[in-house]
Write a protein that holds these residues in place. Structure first.
Motif, PDB file in Angstrom:
ATOM      1  N   GLU A 284      43.772 -45.724  13.289  1.00  0.00           N
ATOM      2  CA  GLU A 284      44.704 -46.068  12.208  1.00  0.00           C
ATOM      3  C   GLU A 284      43.878 -46.310  10.951  1.00  0.00           C
ATOM      4  N   ILE A 285      44.219 -45.624   9.859  1.00  0.00           N
ATOM      5  CA  ILE A 285      43.488 -45.769   8.599  1.00  0.00           C
ATOM      6  C   ILE A 285      44.444 -46.033   7.447  1.00  0.00           C
ATOM      7  N   GLU A 286      43.876 -46.493   6.346  1.00  0.00           N
ATOM      8  CA  GLU A 286      44.650 -46.785   5.150  1.00  0.00           C
ATOM      9  C   GLU A 286      44.756 -45.520   4.280  1.00  0.00           C
ATOM     10  N   PRO A 287      45.705 -45.489   3.341  1.00  0.00           N
ATOM     11  CA  PRO A 287      45.767 -44.390   2.371  1.00  0.00           C
ATOM     12  C   PRO A 287      44.465 -44.327   1.558  1.00  0.00           C
ATOM     13  N   ASN A 288      44.119 -43.148   1.105  1.00  0.00           N
ATOM     14  CA  ASN A 288      42.914 -42.890   0.306  1.00  0.00           C
ATOM     15  C   ASN A 288      41.621 -43.187   1.059  1.00  0.00           C
ATOM     16  N   PHE A 289      41.668 -43.108   2.371  1.00  0.00           N
ATOM     17  CA  PHE A 289      40.508 -43.344   3.241  1.00  0.00           C
ATOM     18  C   PHE A 289      39.699 -42.057   3.296  1.00  0.00           C
ATOM     19  N   ASN A 290      38.395 -42.138   3.001  1.00  0.00           N
ATOM     20  CA  ASN A 290      37.580 -40.921   2.989  1.00  0.00           C
ATOM     21  C   ASN A 290      36.533 -40.936   4.098  1.00  0.00           C
ATOM     22  N   VAL A 291      35.724 -39.878   4.154  1.00  0.00           N
ATOM     23  CA  VAL A 291      34.719 -39.729   5.204  1.00  0.00           C
ATOM     24  C   VAL A 291      33.730 -40.893   5.194  1.00  0.00           C
ATOM     25  N   LEU A 292      33.242 -41.285   4.030  1.00  0.00           N
ATOM     26  CA  LEU A 292      32.294 -42.401   3.973  1.00  0.00           C
ATOM     27  C   LEU A 292      32.911 -43.691   4.498  1.00  0.00           C
ATOM     28  N   ASN A 293      34.194 -43.925   4.199  1.00  0.00           N
ATOM     29  CA  ASN A 293      34.887 -45.097   4.746  1.00  0.00           C
ATOM     30  C   ASN A 293      34.914 -45.044   6.275  1.00  0.00           C
ATOM     31  N   LEU A 294      35.178 -43.850   6.803  1.00  0.00           N
ATOM     32  CA  LEU A 294      35.232 -43.673   8.253  1.00  0.00           C
ATOM     33  C   LEU A 294      33.878 -43.945   8.892  1.00  0.00           C
ATOM     34  N   LEU A 295      32.819 -43.383   8.321  1.00  0.00           N
ATOM     35  CA  LEU A 295      31.478 -43.590   8.867  1.00  0.00           C
ATOM     36  C   LEU A 295      31.127 -45.080   8.871  1.00  0.00           C
ATOM     37  N   GLU A 296      31.469 -45.760   7.795  1.00  0.00           N
ATOM     38  CA  GLU A 296      31.202 -47.197   7.714  1.00  0.00           C
ATOM     39  C   GLU A 296      31.977 -47.960   8.790  1.00  0.00           C
ATOM     40  N   ARG A 297      33.255 -47.645   8.948  1.00  0.00           N
ATOM     41  CA  ARG A 297      34.077 -48.335   9.948  1.00  0.00           C
ATOM     42  C   ARG A 297      33.540 -48.108  11.362  1.00  0.00           C
ATOM     43  N   LEU A 298      32.998 -46.912  11.607  1.00  0.00           N
ATOM     44  CA  LEU A 298      32.490 -46.584  12.943  1.00  0.00           C
ATOM     45  C   LEU A 298      31.026 -46.970  13.138  1.00  0.00           C
ATOM     46  N   ASN A 299      30.421 -47.556  12.119  1.00  0.00           N
ATOM     47  CA  ASN A 299      29.021 -47.978  12.191  1.00  0.00           C
ATOM     48  C   ASN A 299      28.071 -46.790  12.384  1.00  0.00           C
ATOM     49  N   ILE A 300      28.366 -45.695  11.691  1.00  0.00           N
ATOM     50  CA  ILE A 300      27.536 -44.493  11.758  1.00  0.00           C
ATOM     51  C   ILE A 300      26.789 -44.345  10.440  1.00  0.00           C
ATOM     52  N   PRO A 301      25.442 -44.323  10.478  1.00  0.00           N
ATOM     53  CA  PRO A 301      24.675 -44.139   9.245  1.00  0.00           C
ATOM     54  C   PRO A 301      24.909 -42.737   8.663  1.00  0.00           C
ATOM     55  N   ALA A 302      25.337 -42.673   7.427  1.00  0.00           N
ATOM     56  CA  ALA A 302      25.656 -41.384   6.790  1.00  0.00           C
ATOM     57  C   ALA A 302      24.463 -40.437   6.800  1.00  0.00           C
ATOM     58  N   ASP A 303      23.248 -40.978   6.715  1.00  0.00           N
ATOM     59  CA  ASP A 303      22.067 -40.108   6.672  1.00  0.00           C
ATOM     60  C   ASP A 303      21.724 -39.506   8.036  1.00  0.00           C
ATOM     61  N   LYS A 304      22.434 -39.898   9.090  1.00  0.00           N
ATOM     62  CA  LYS A 304      22.224 -39.331  10.425  1.00  0.00           C
ATOM     63  C   LYS A 304      23.279 -38.283  10.780  1.00  0.00           C
ATOM     64  N   VAL A 305      24.265 -38.108   9.886  1.00  0.00           N
ATOM     65  CA  VAL A 305      25.358 -37.159  10.133  1.00  0.00           C
ATOM     66  C   VAL A 305      24.972 -35.776   9.629  1.00  0.00           C
ATOM     67  N   GLY A 306      25.042 -34.799  10.525  1.00  0.00           N
ATOM     68  CA  GLY A 306      24.761 -33.418  10.137  1.00  0.00           C
ATOM     69  C   GLY A 306      25.940 -32.797   9.417  1.00  0.00           C
ATOM     70  N   PHE A 307      27.121 -32.999   9.984  1.00  0.00           N
ATOM     71  CA  PHE A 307      28.332 -32.490   9.346  1.00  0.00           C
ATOM     72  C   PHE A 307      29.559 -33.187   9.898  1.00  0.00           C
ATOM     73  N   VAL A 308      30.626 -33.134   9.095  1.00  0.00           N
ATOM     74  CA  VAL A 308      31.933 -33.634   9.497  1.00  0.00           C
ATOM     75  C   VAL A 308      32.907 -32.472   9.368  1.00  0.00           C
ATOM     76  N   ILE A 309      33.630 -32.221  10.447  1.00  0.00           N
ATOM     77  CA  ILE A 309      34.619 -31.141  10.490  1.00  0.00           C
ATOM     78  C   ILE A 309      36.009 -31.769  10.516  1.00  0.00           C
ATOM     79  N   VAL A 310      36.882 -31.328   9.636  1.00  0.00           N
ATOM     80  CA  VAL A 310      38.273 -31.790   9.627  1.00  0.00           C
ATOM     81  C   VAL A 310      39.165 -30.564   9.735  1.00  0.00           C
ATOM     82  N   ASN A 311      39.977 -30.538  10.770  1.00  0.00           N
ATOM     83  CA  ASN A 311      40.884 -29.409  11.000  1.00  0.00           C
ATOM     84  C   ASN A 311      40.127 -28.085  10.976  1.00  0.00           C
ATOM     85  N   GLN A 312      38.969 -28.078  11.624  1.00  0.00           N
ATOM     86  CA  GLN A 312      38.118 -26.902  11.821  1.00  0.00           C
ATOM     87  C   GLN A 312      37.445 -26.400  10.550  1.00  0.00           C
TER      88      GLN A 312
END
Length: 76
Positions: free
Chosen positions: A24-52
């Protein structure tokens, strides 16, 4: 608003929730917000895929988006 999320097992080392789940997320929630909520360091992410499609960190989610978060490829 709900999105479907799949997080690669690599991120378990950061105490992130991994596997497939709904979030469940709030309106205007972006990828960086998601990474922060999930405790994932952005510099360790290779890519994020949304709807392929690969998206940038400023992508704002919509209801029922399907998200996959992957680390950089590593090998030996």
């Amino acid at each position: 608003m709900k999105i479907g999320v799949e997080v690669n097992d690599f991120f378990r080392r950061y105490d992130s929730k991994v596997g497939k789940f709904e979030l469940e997320i709030e309106p205007n929630f972006n990828v960086l917000n998601l990474l922060e909520r999930l405790n994932i360091p952005a510099d360790k992410v290779g890519f994020v895929i949304v709807n392929q499609k690969k998206v940038d960190n400023d992508y704002i989610f919509s209801e029922n988006d399907s998200v996959y978060i992957s680390p950089f490829a590593t090998g030996g």
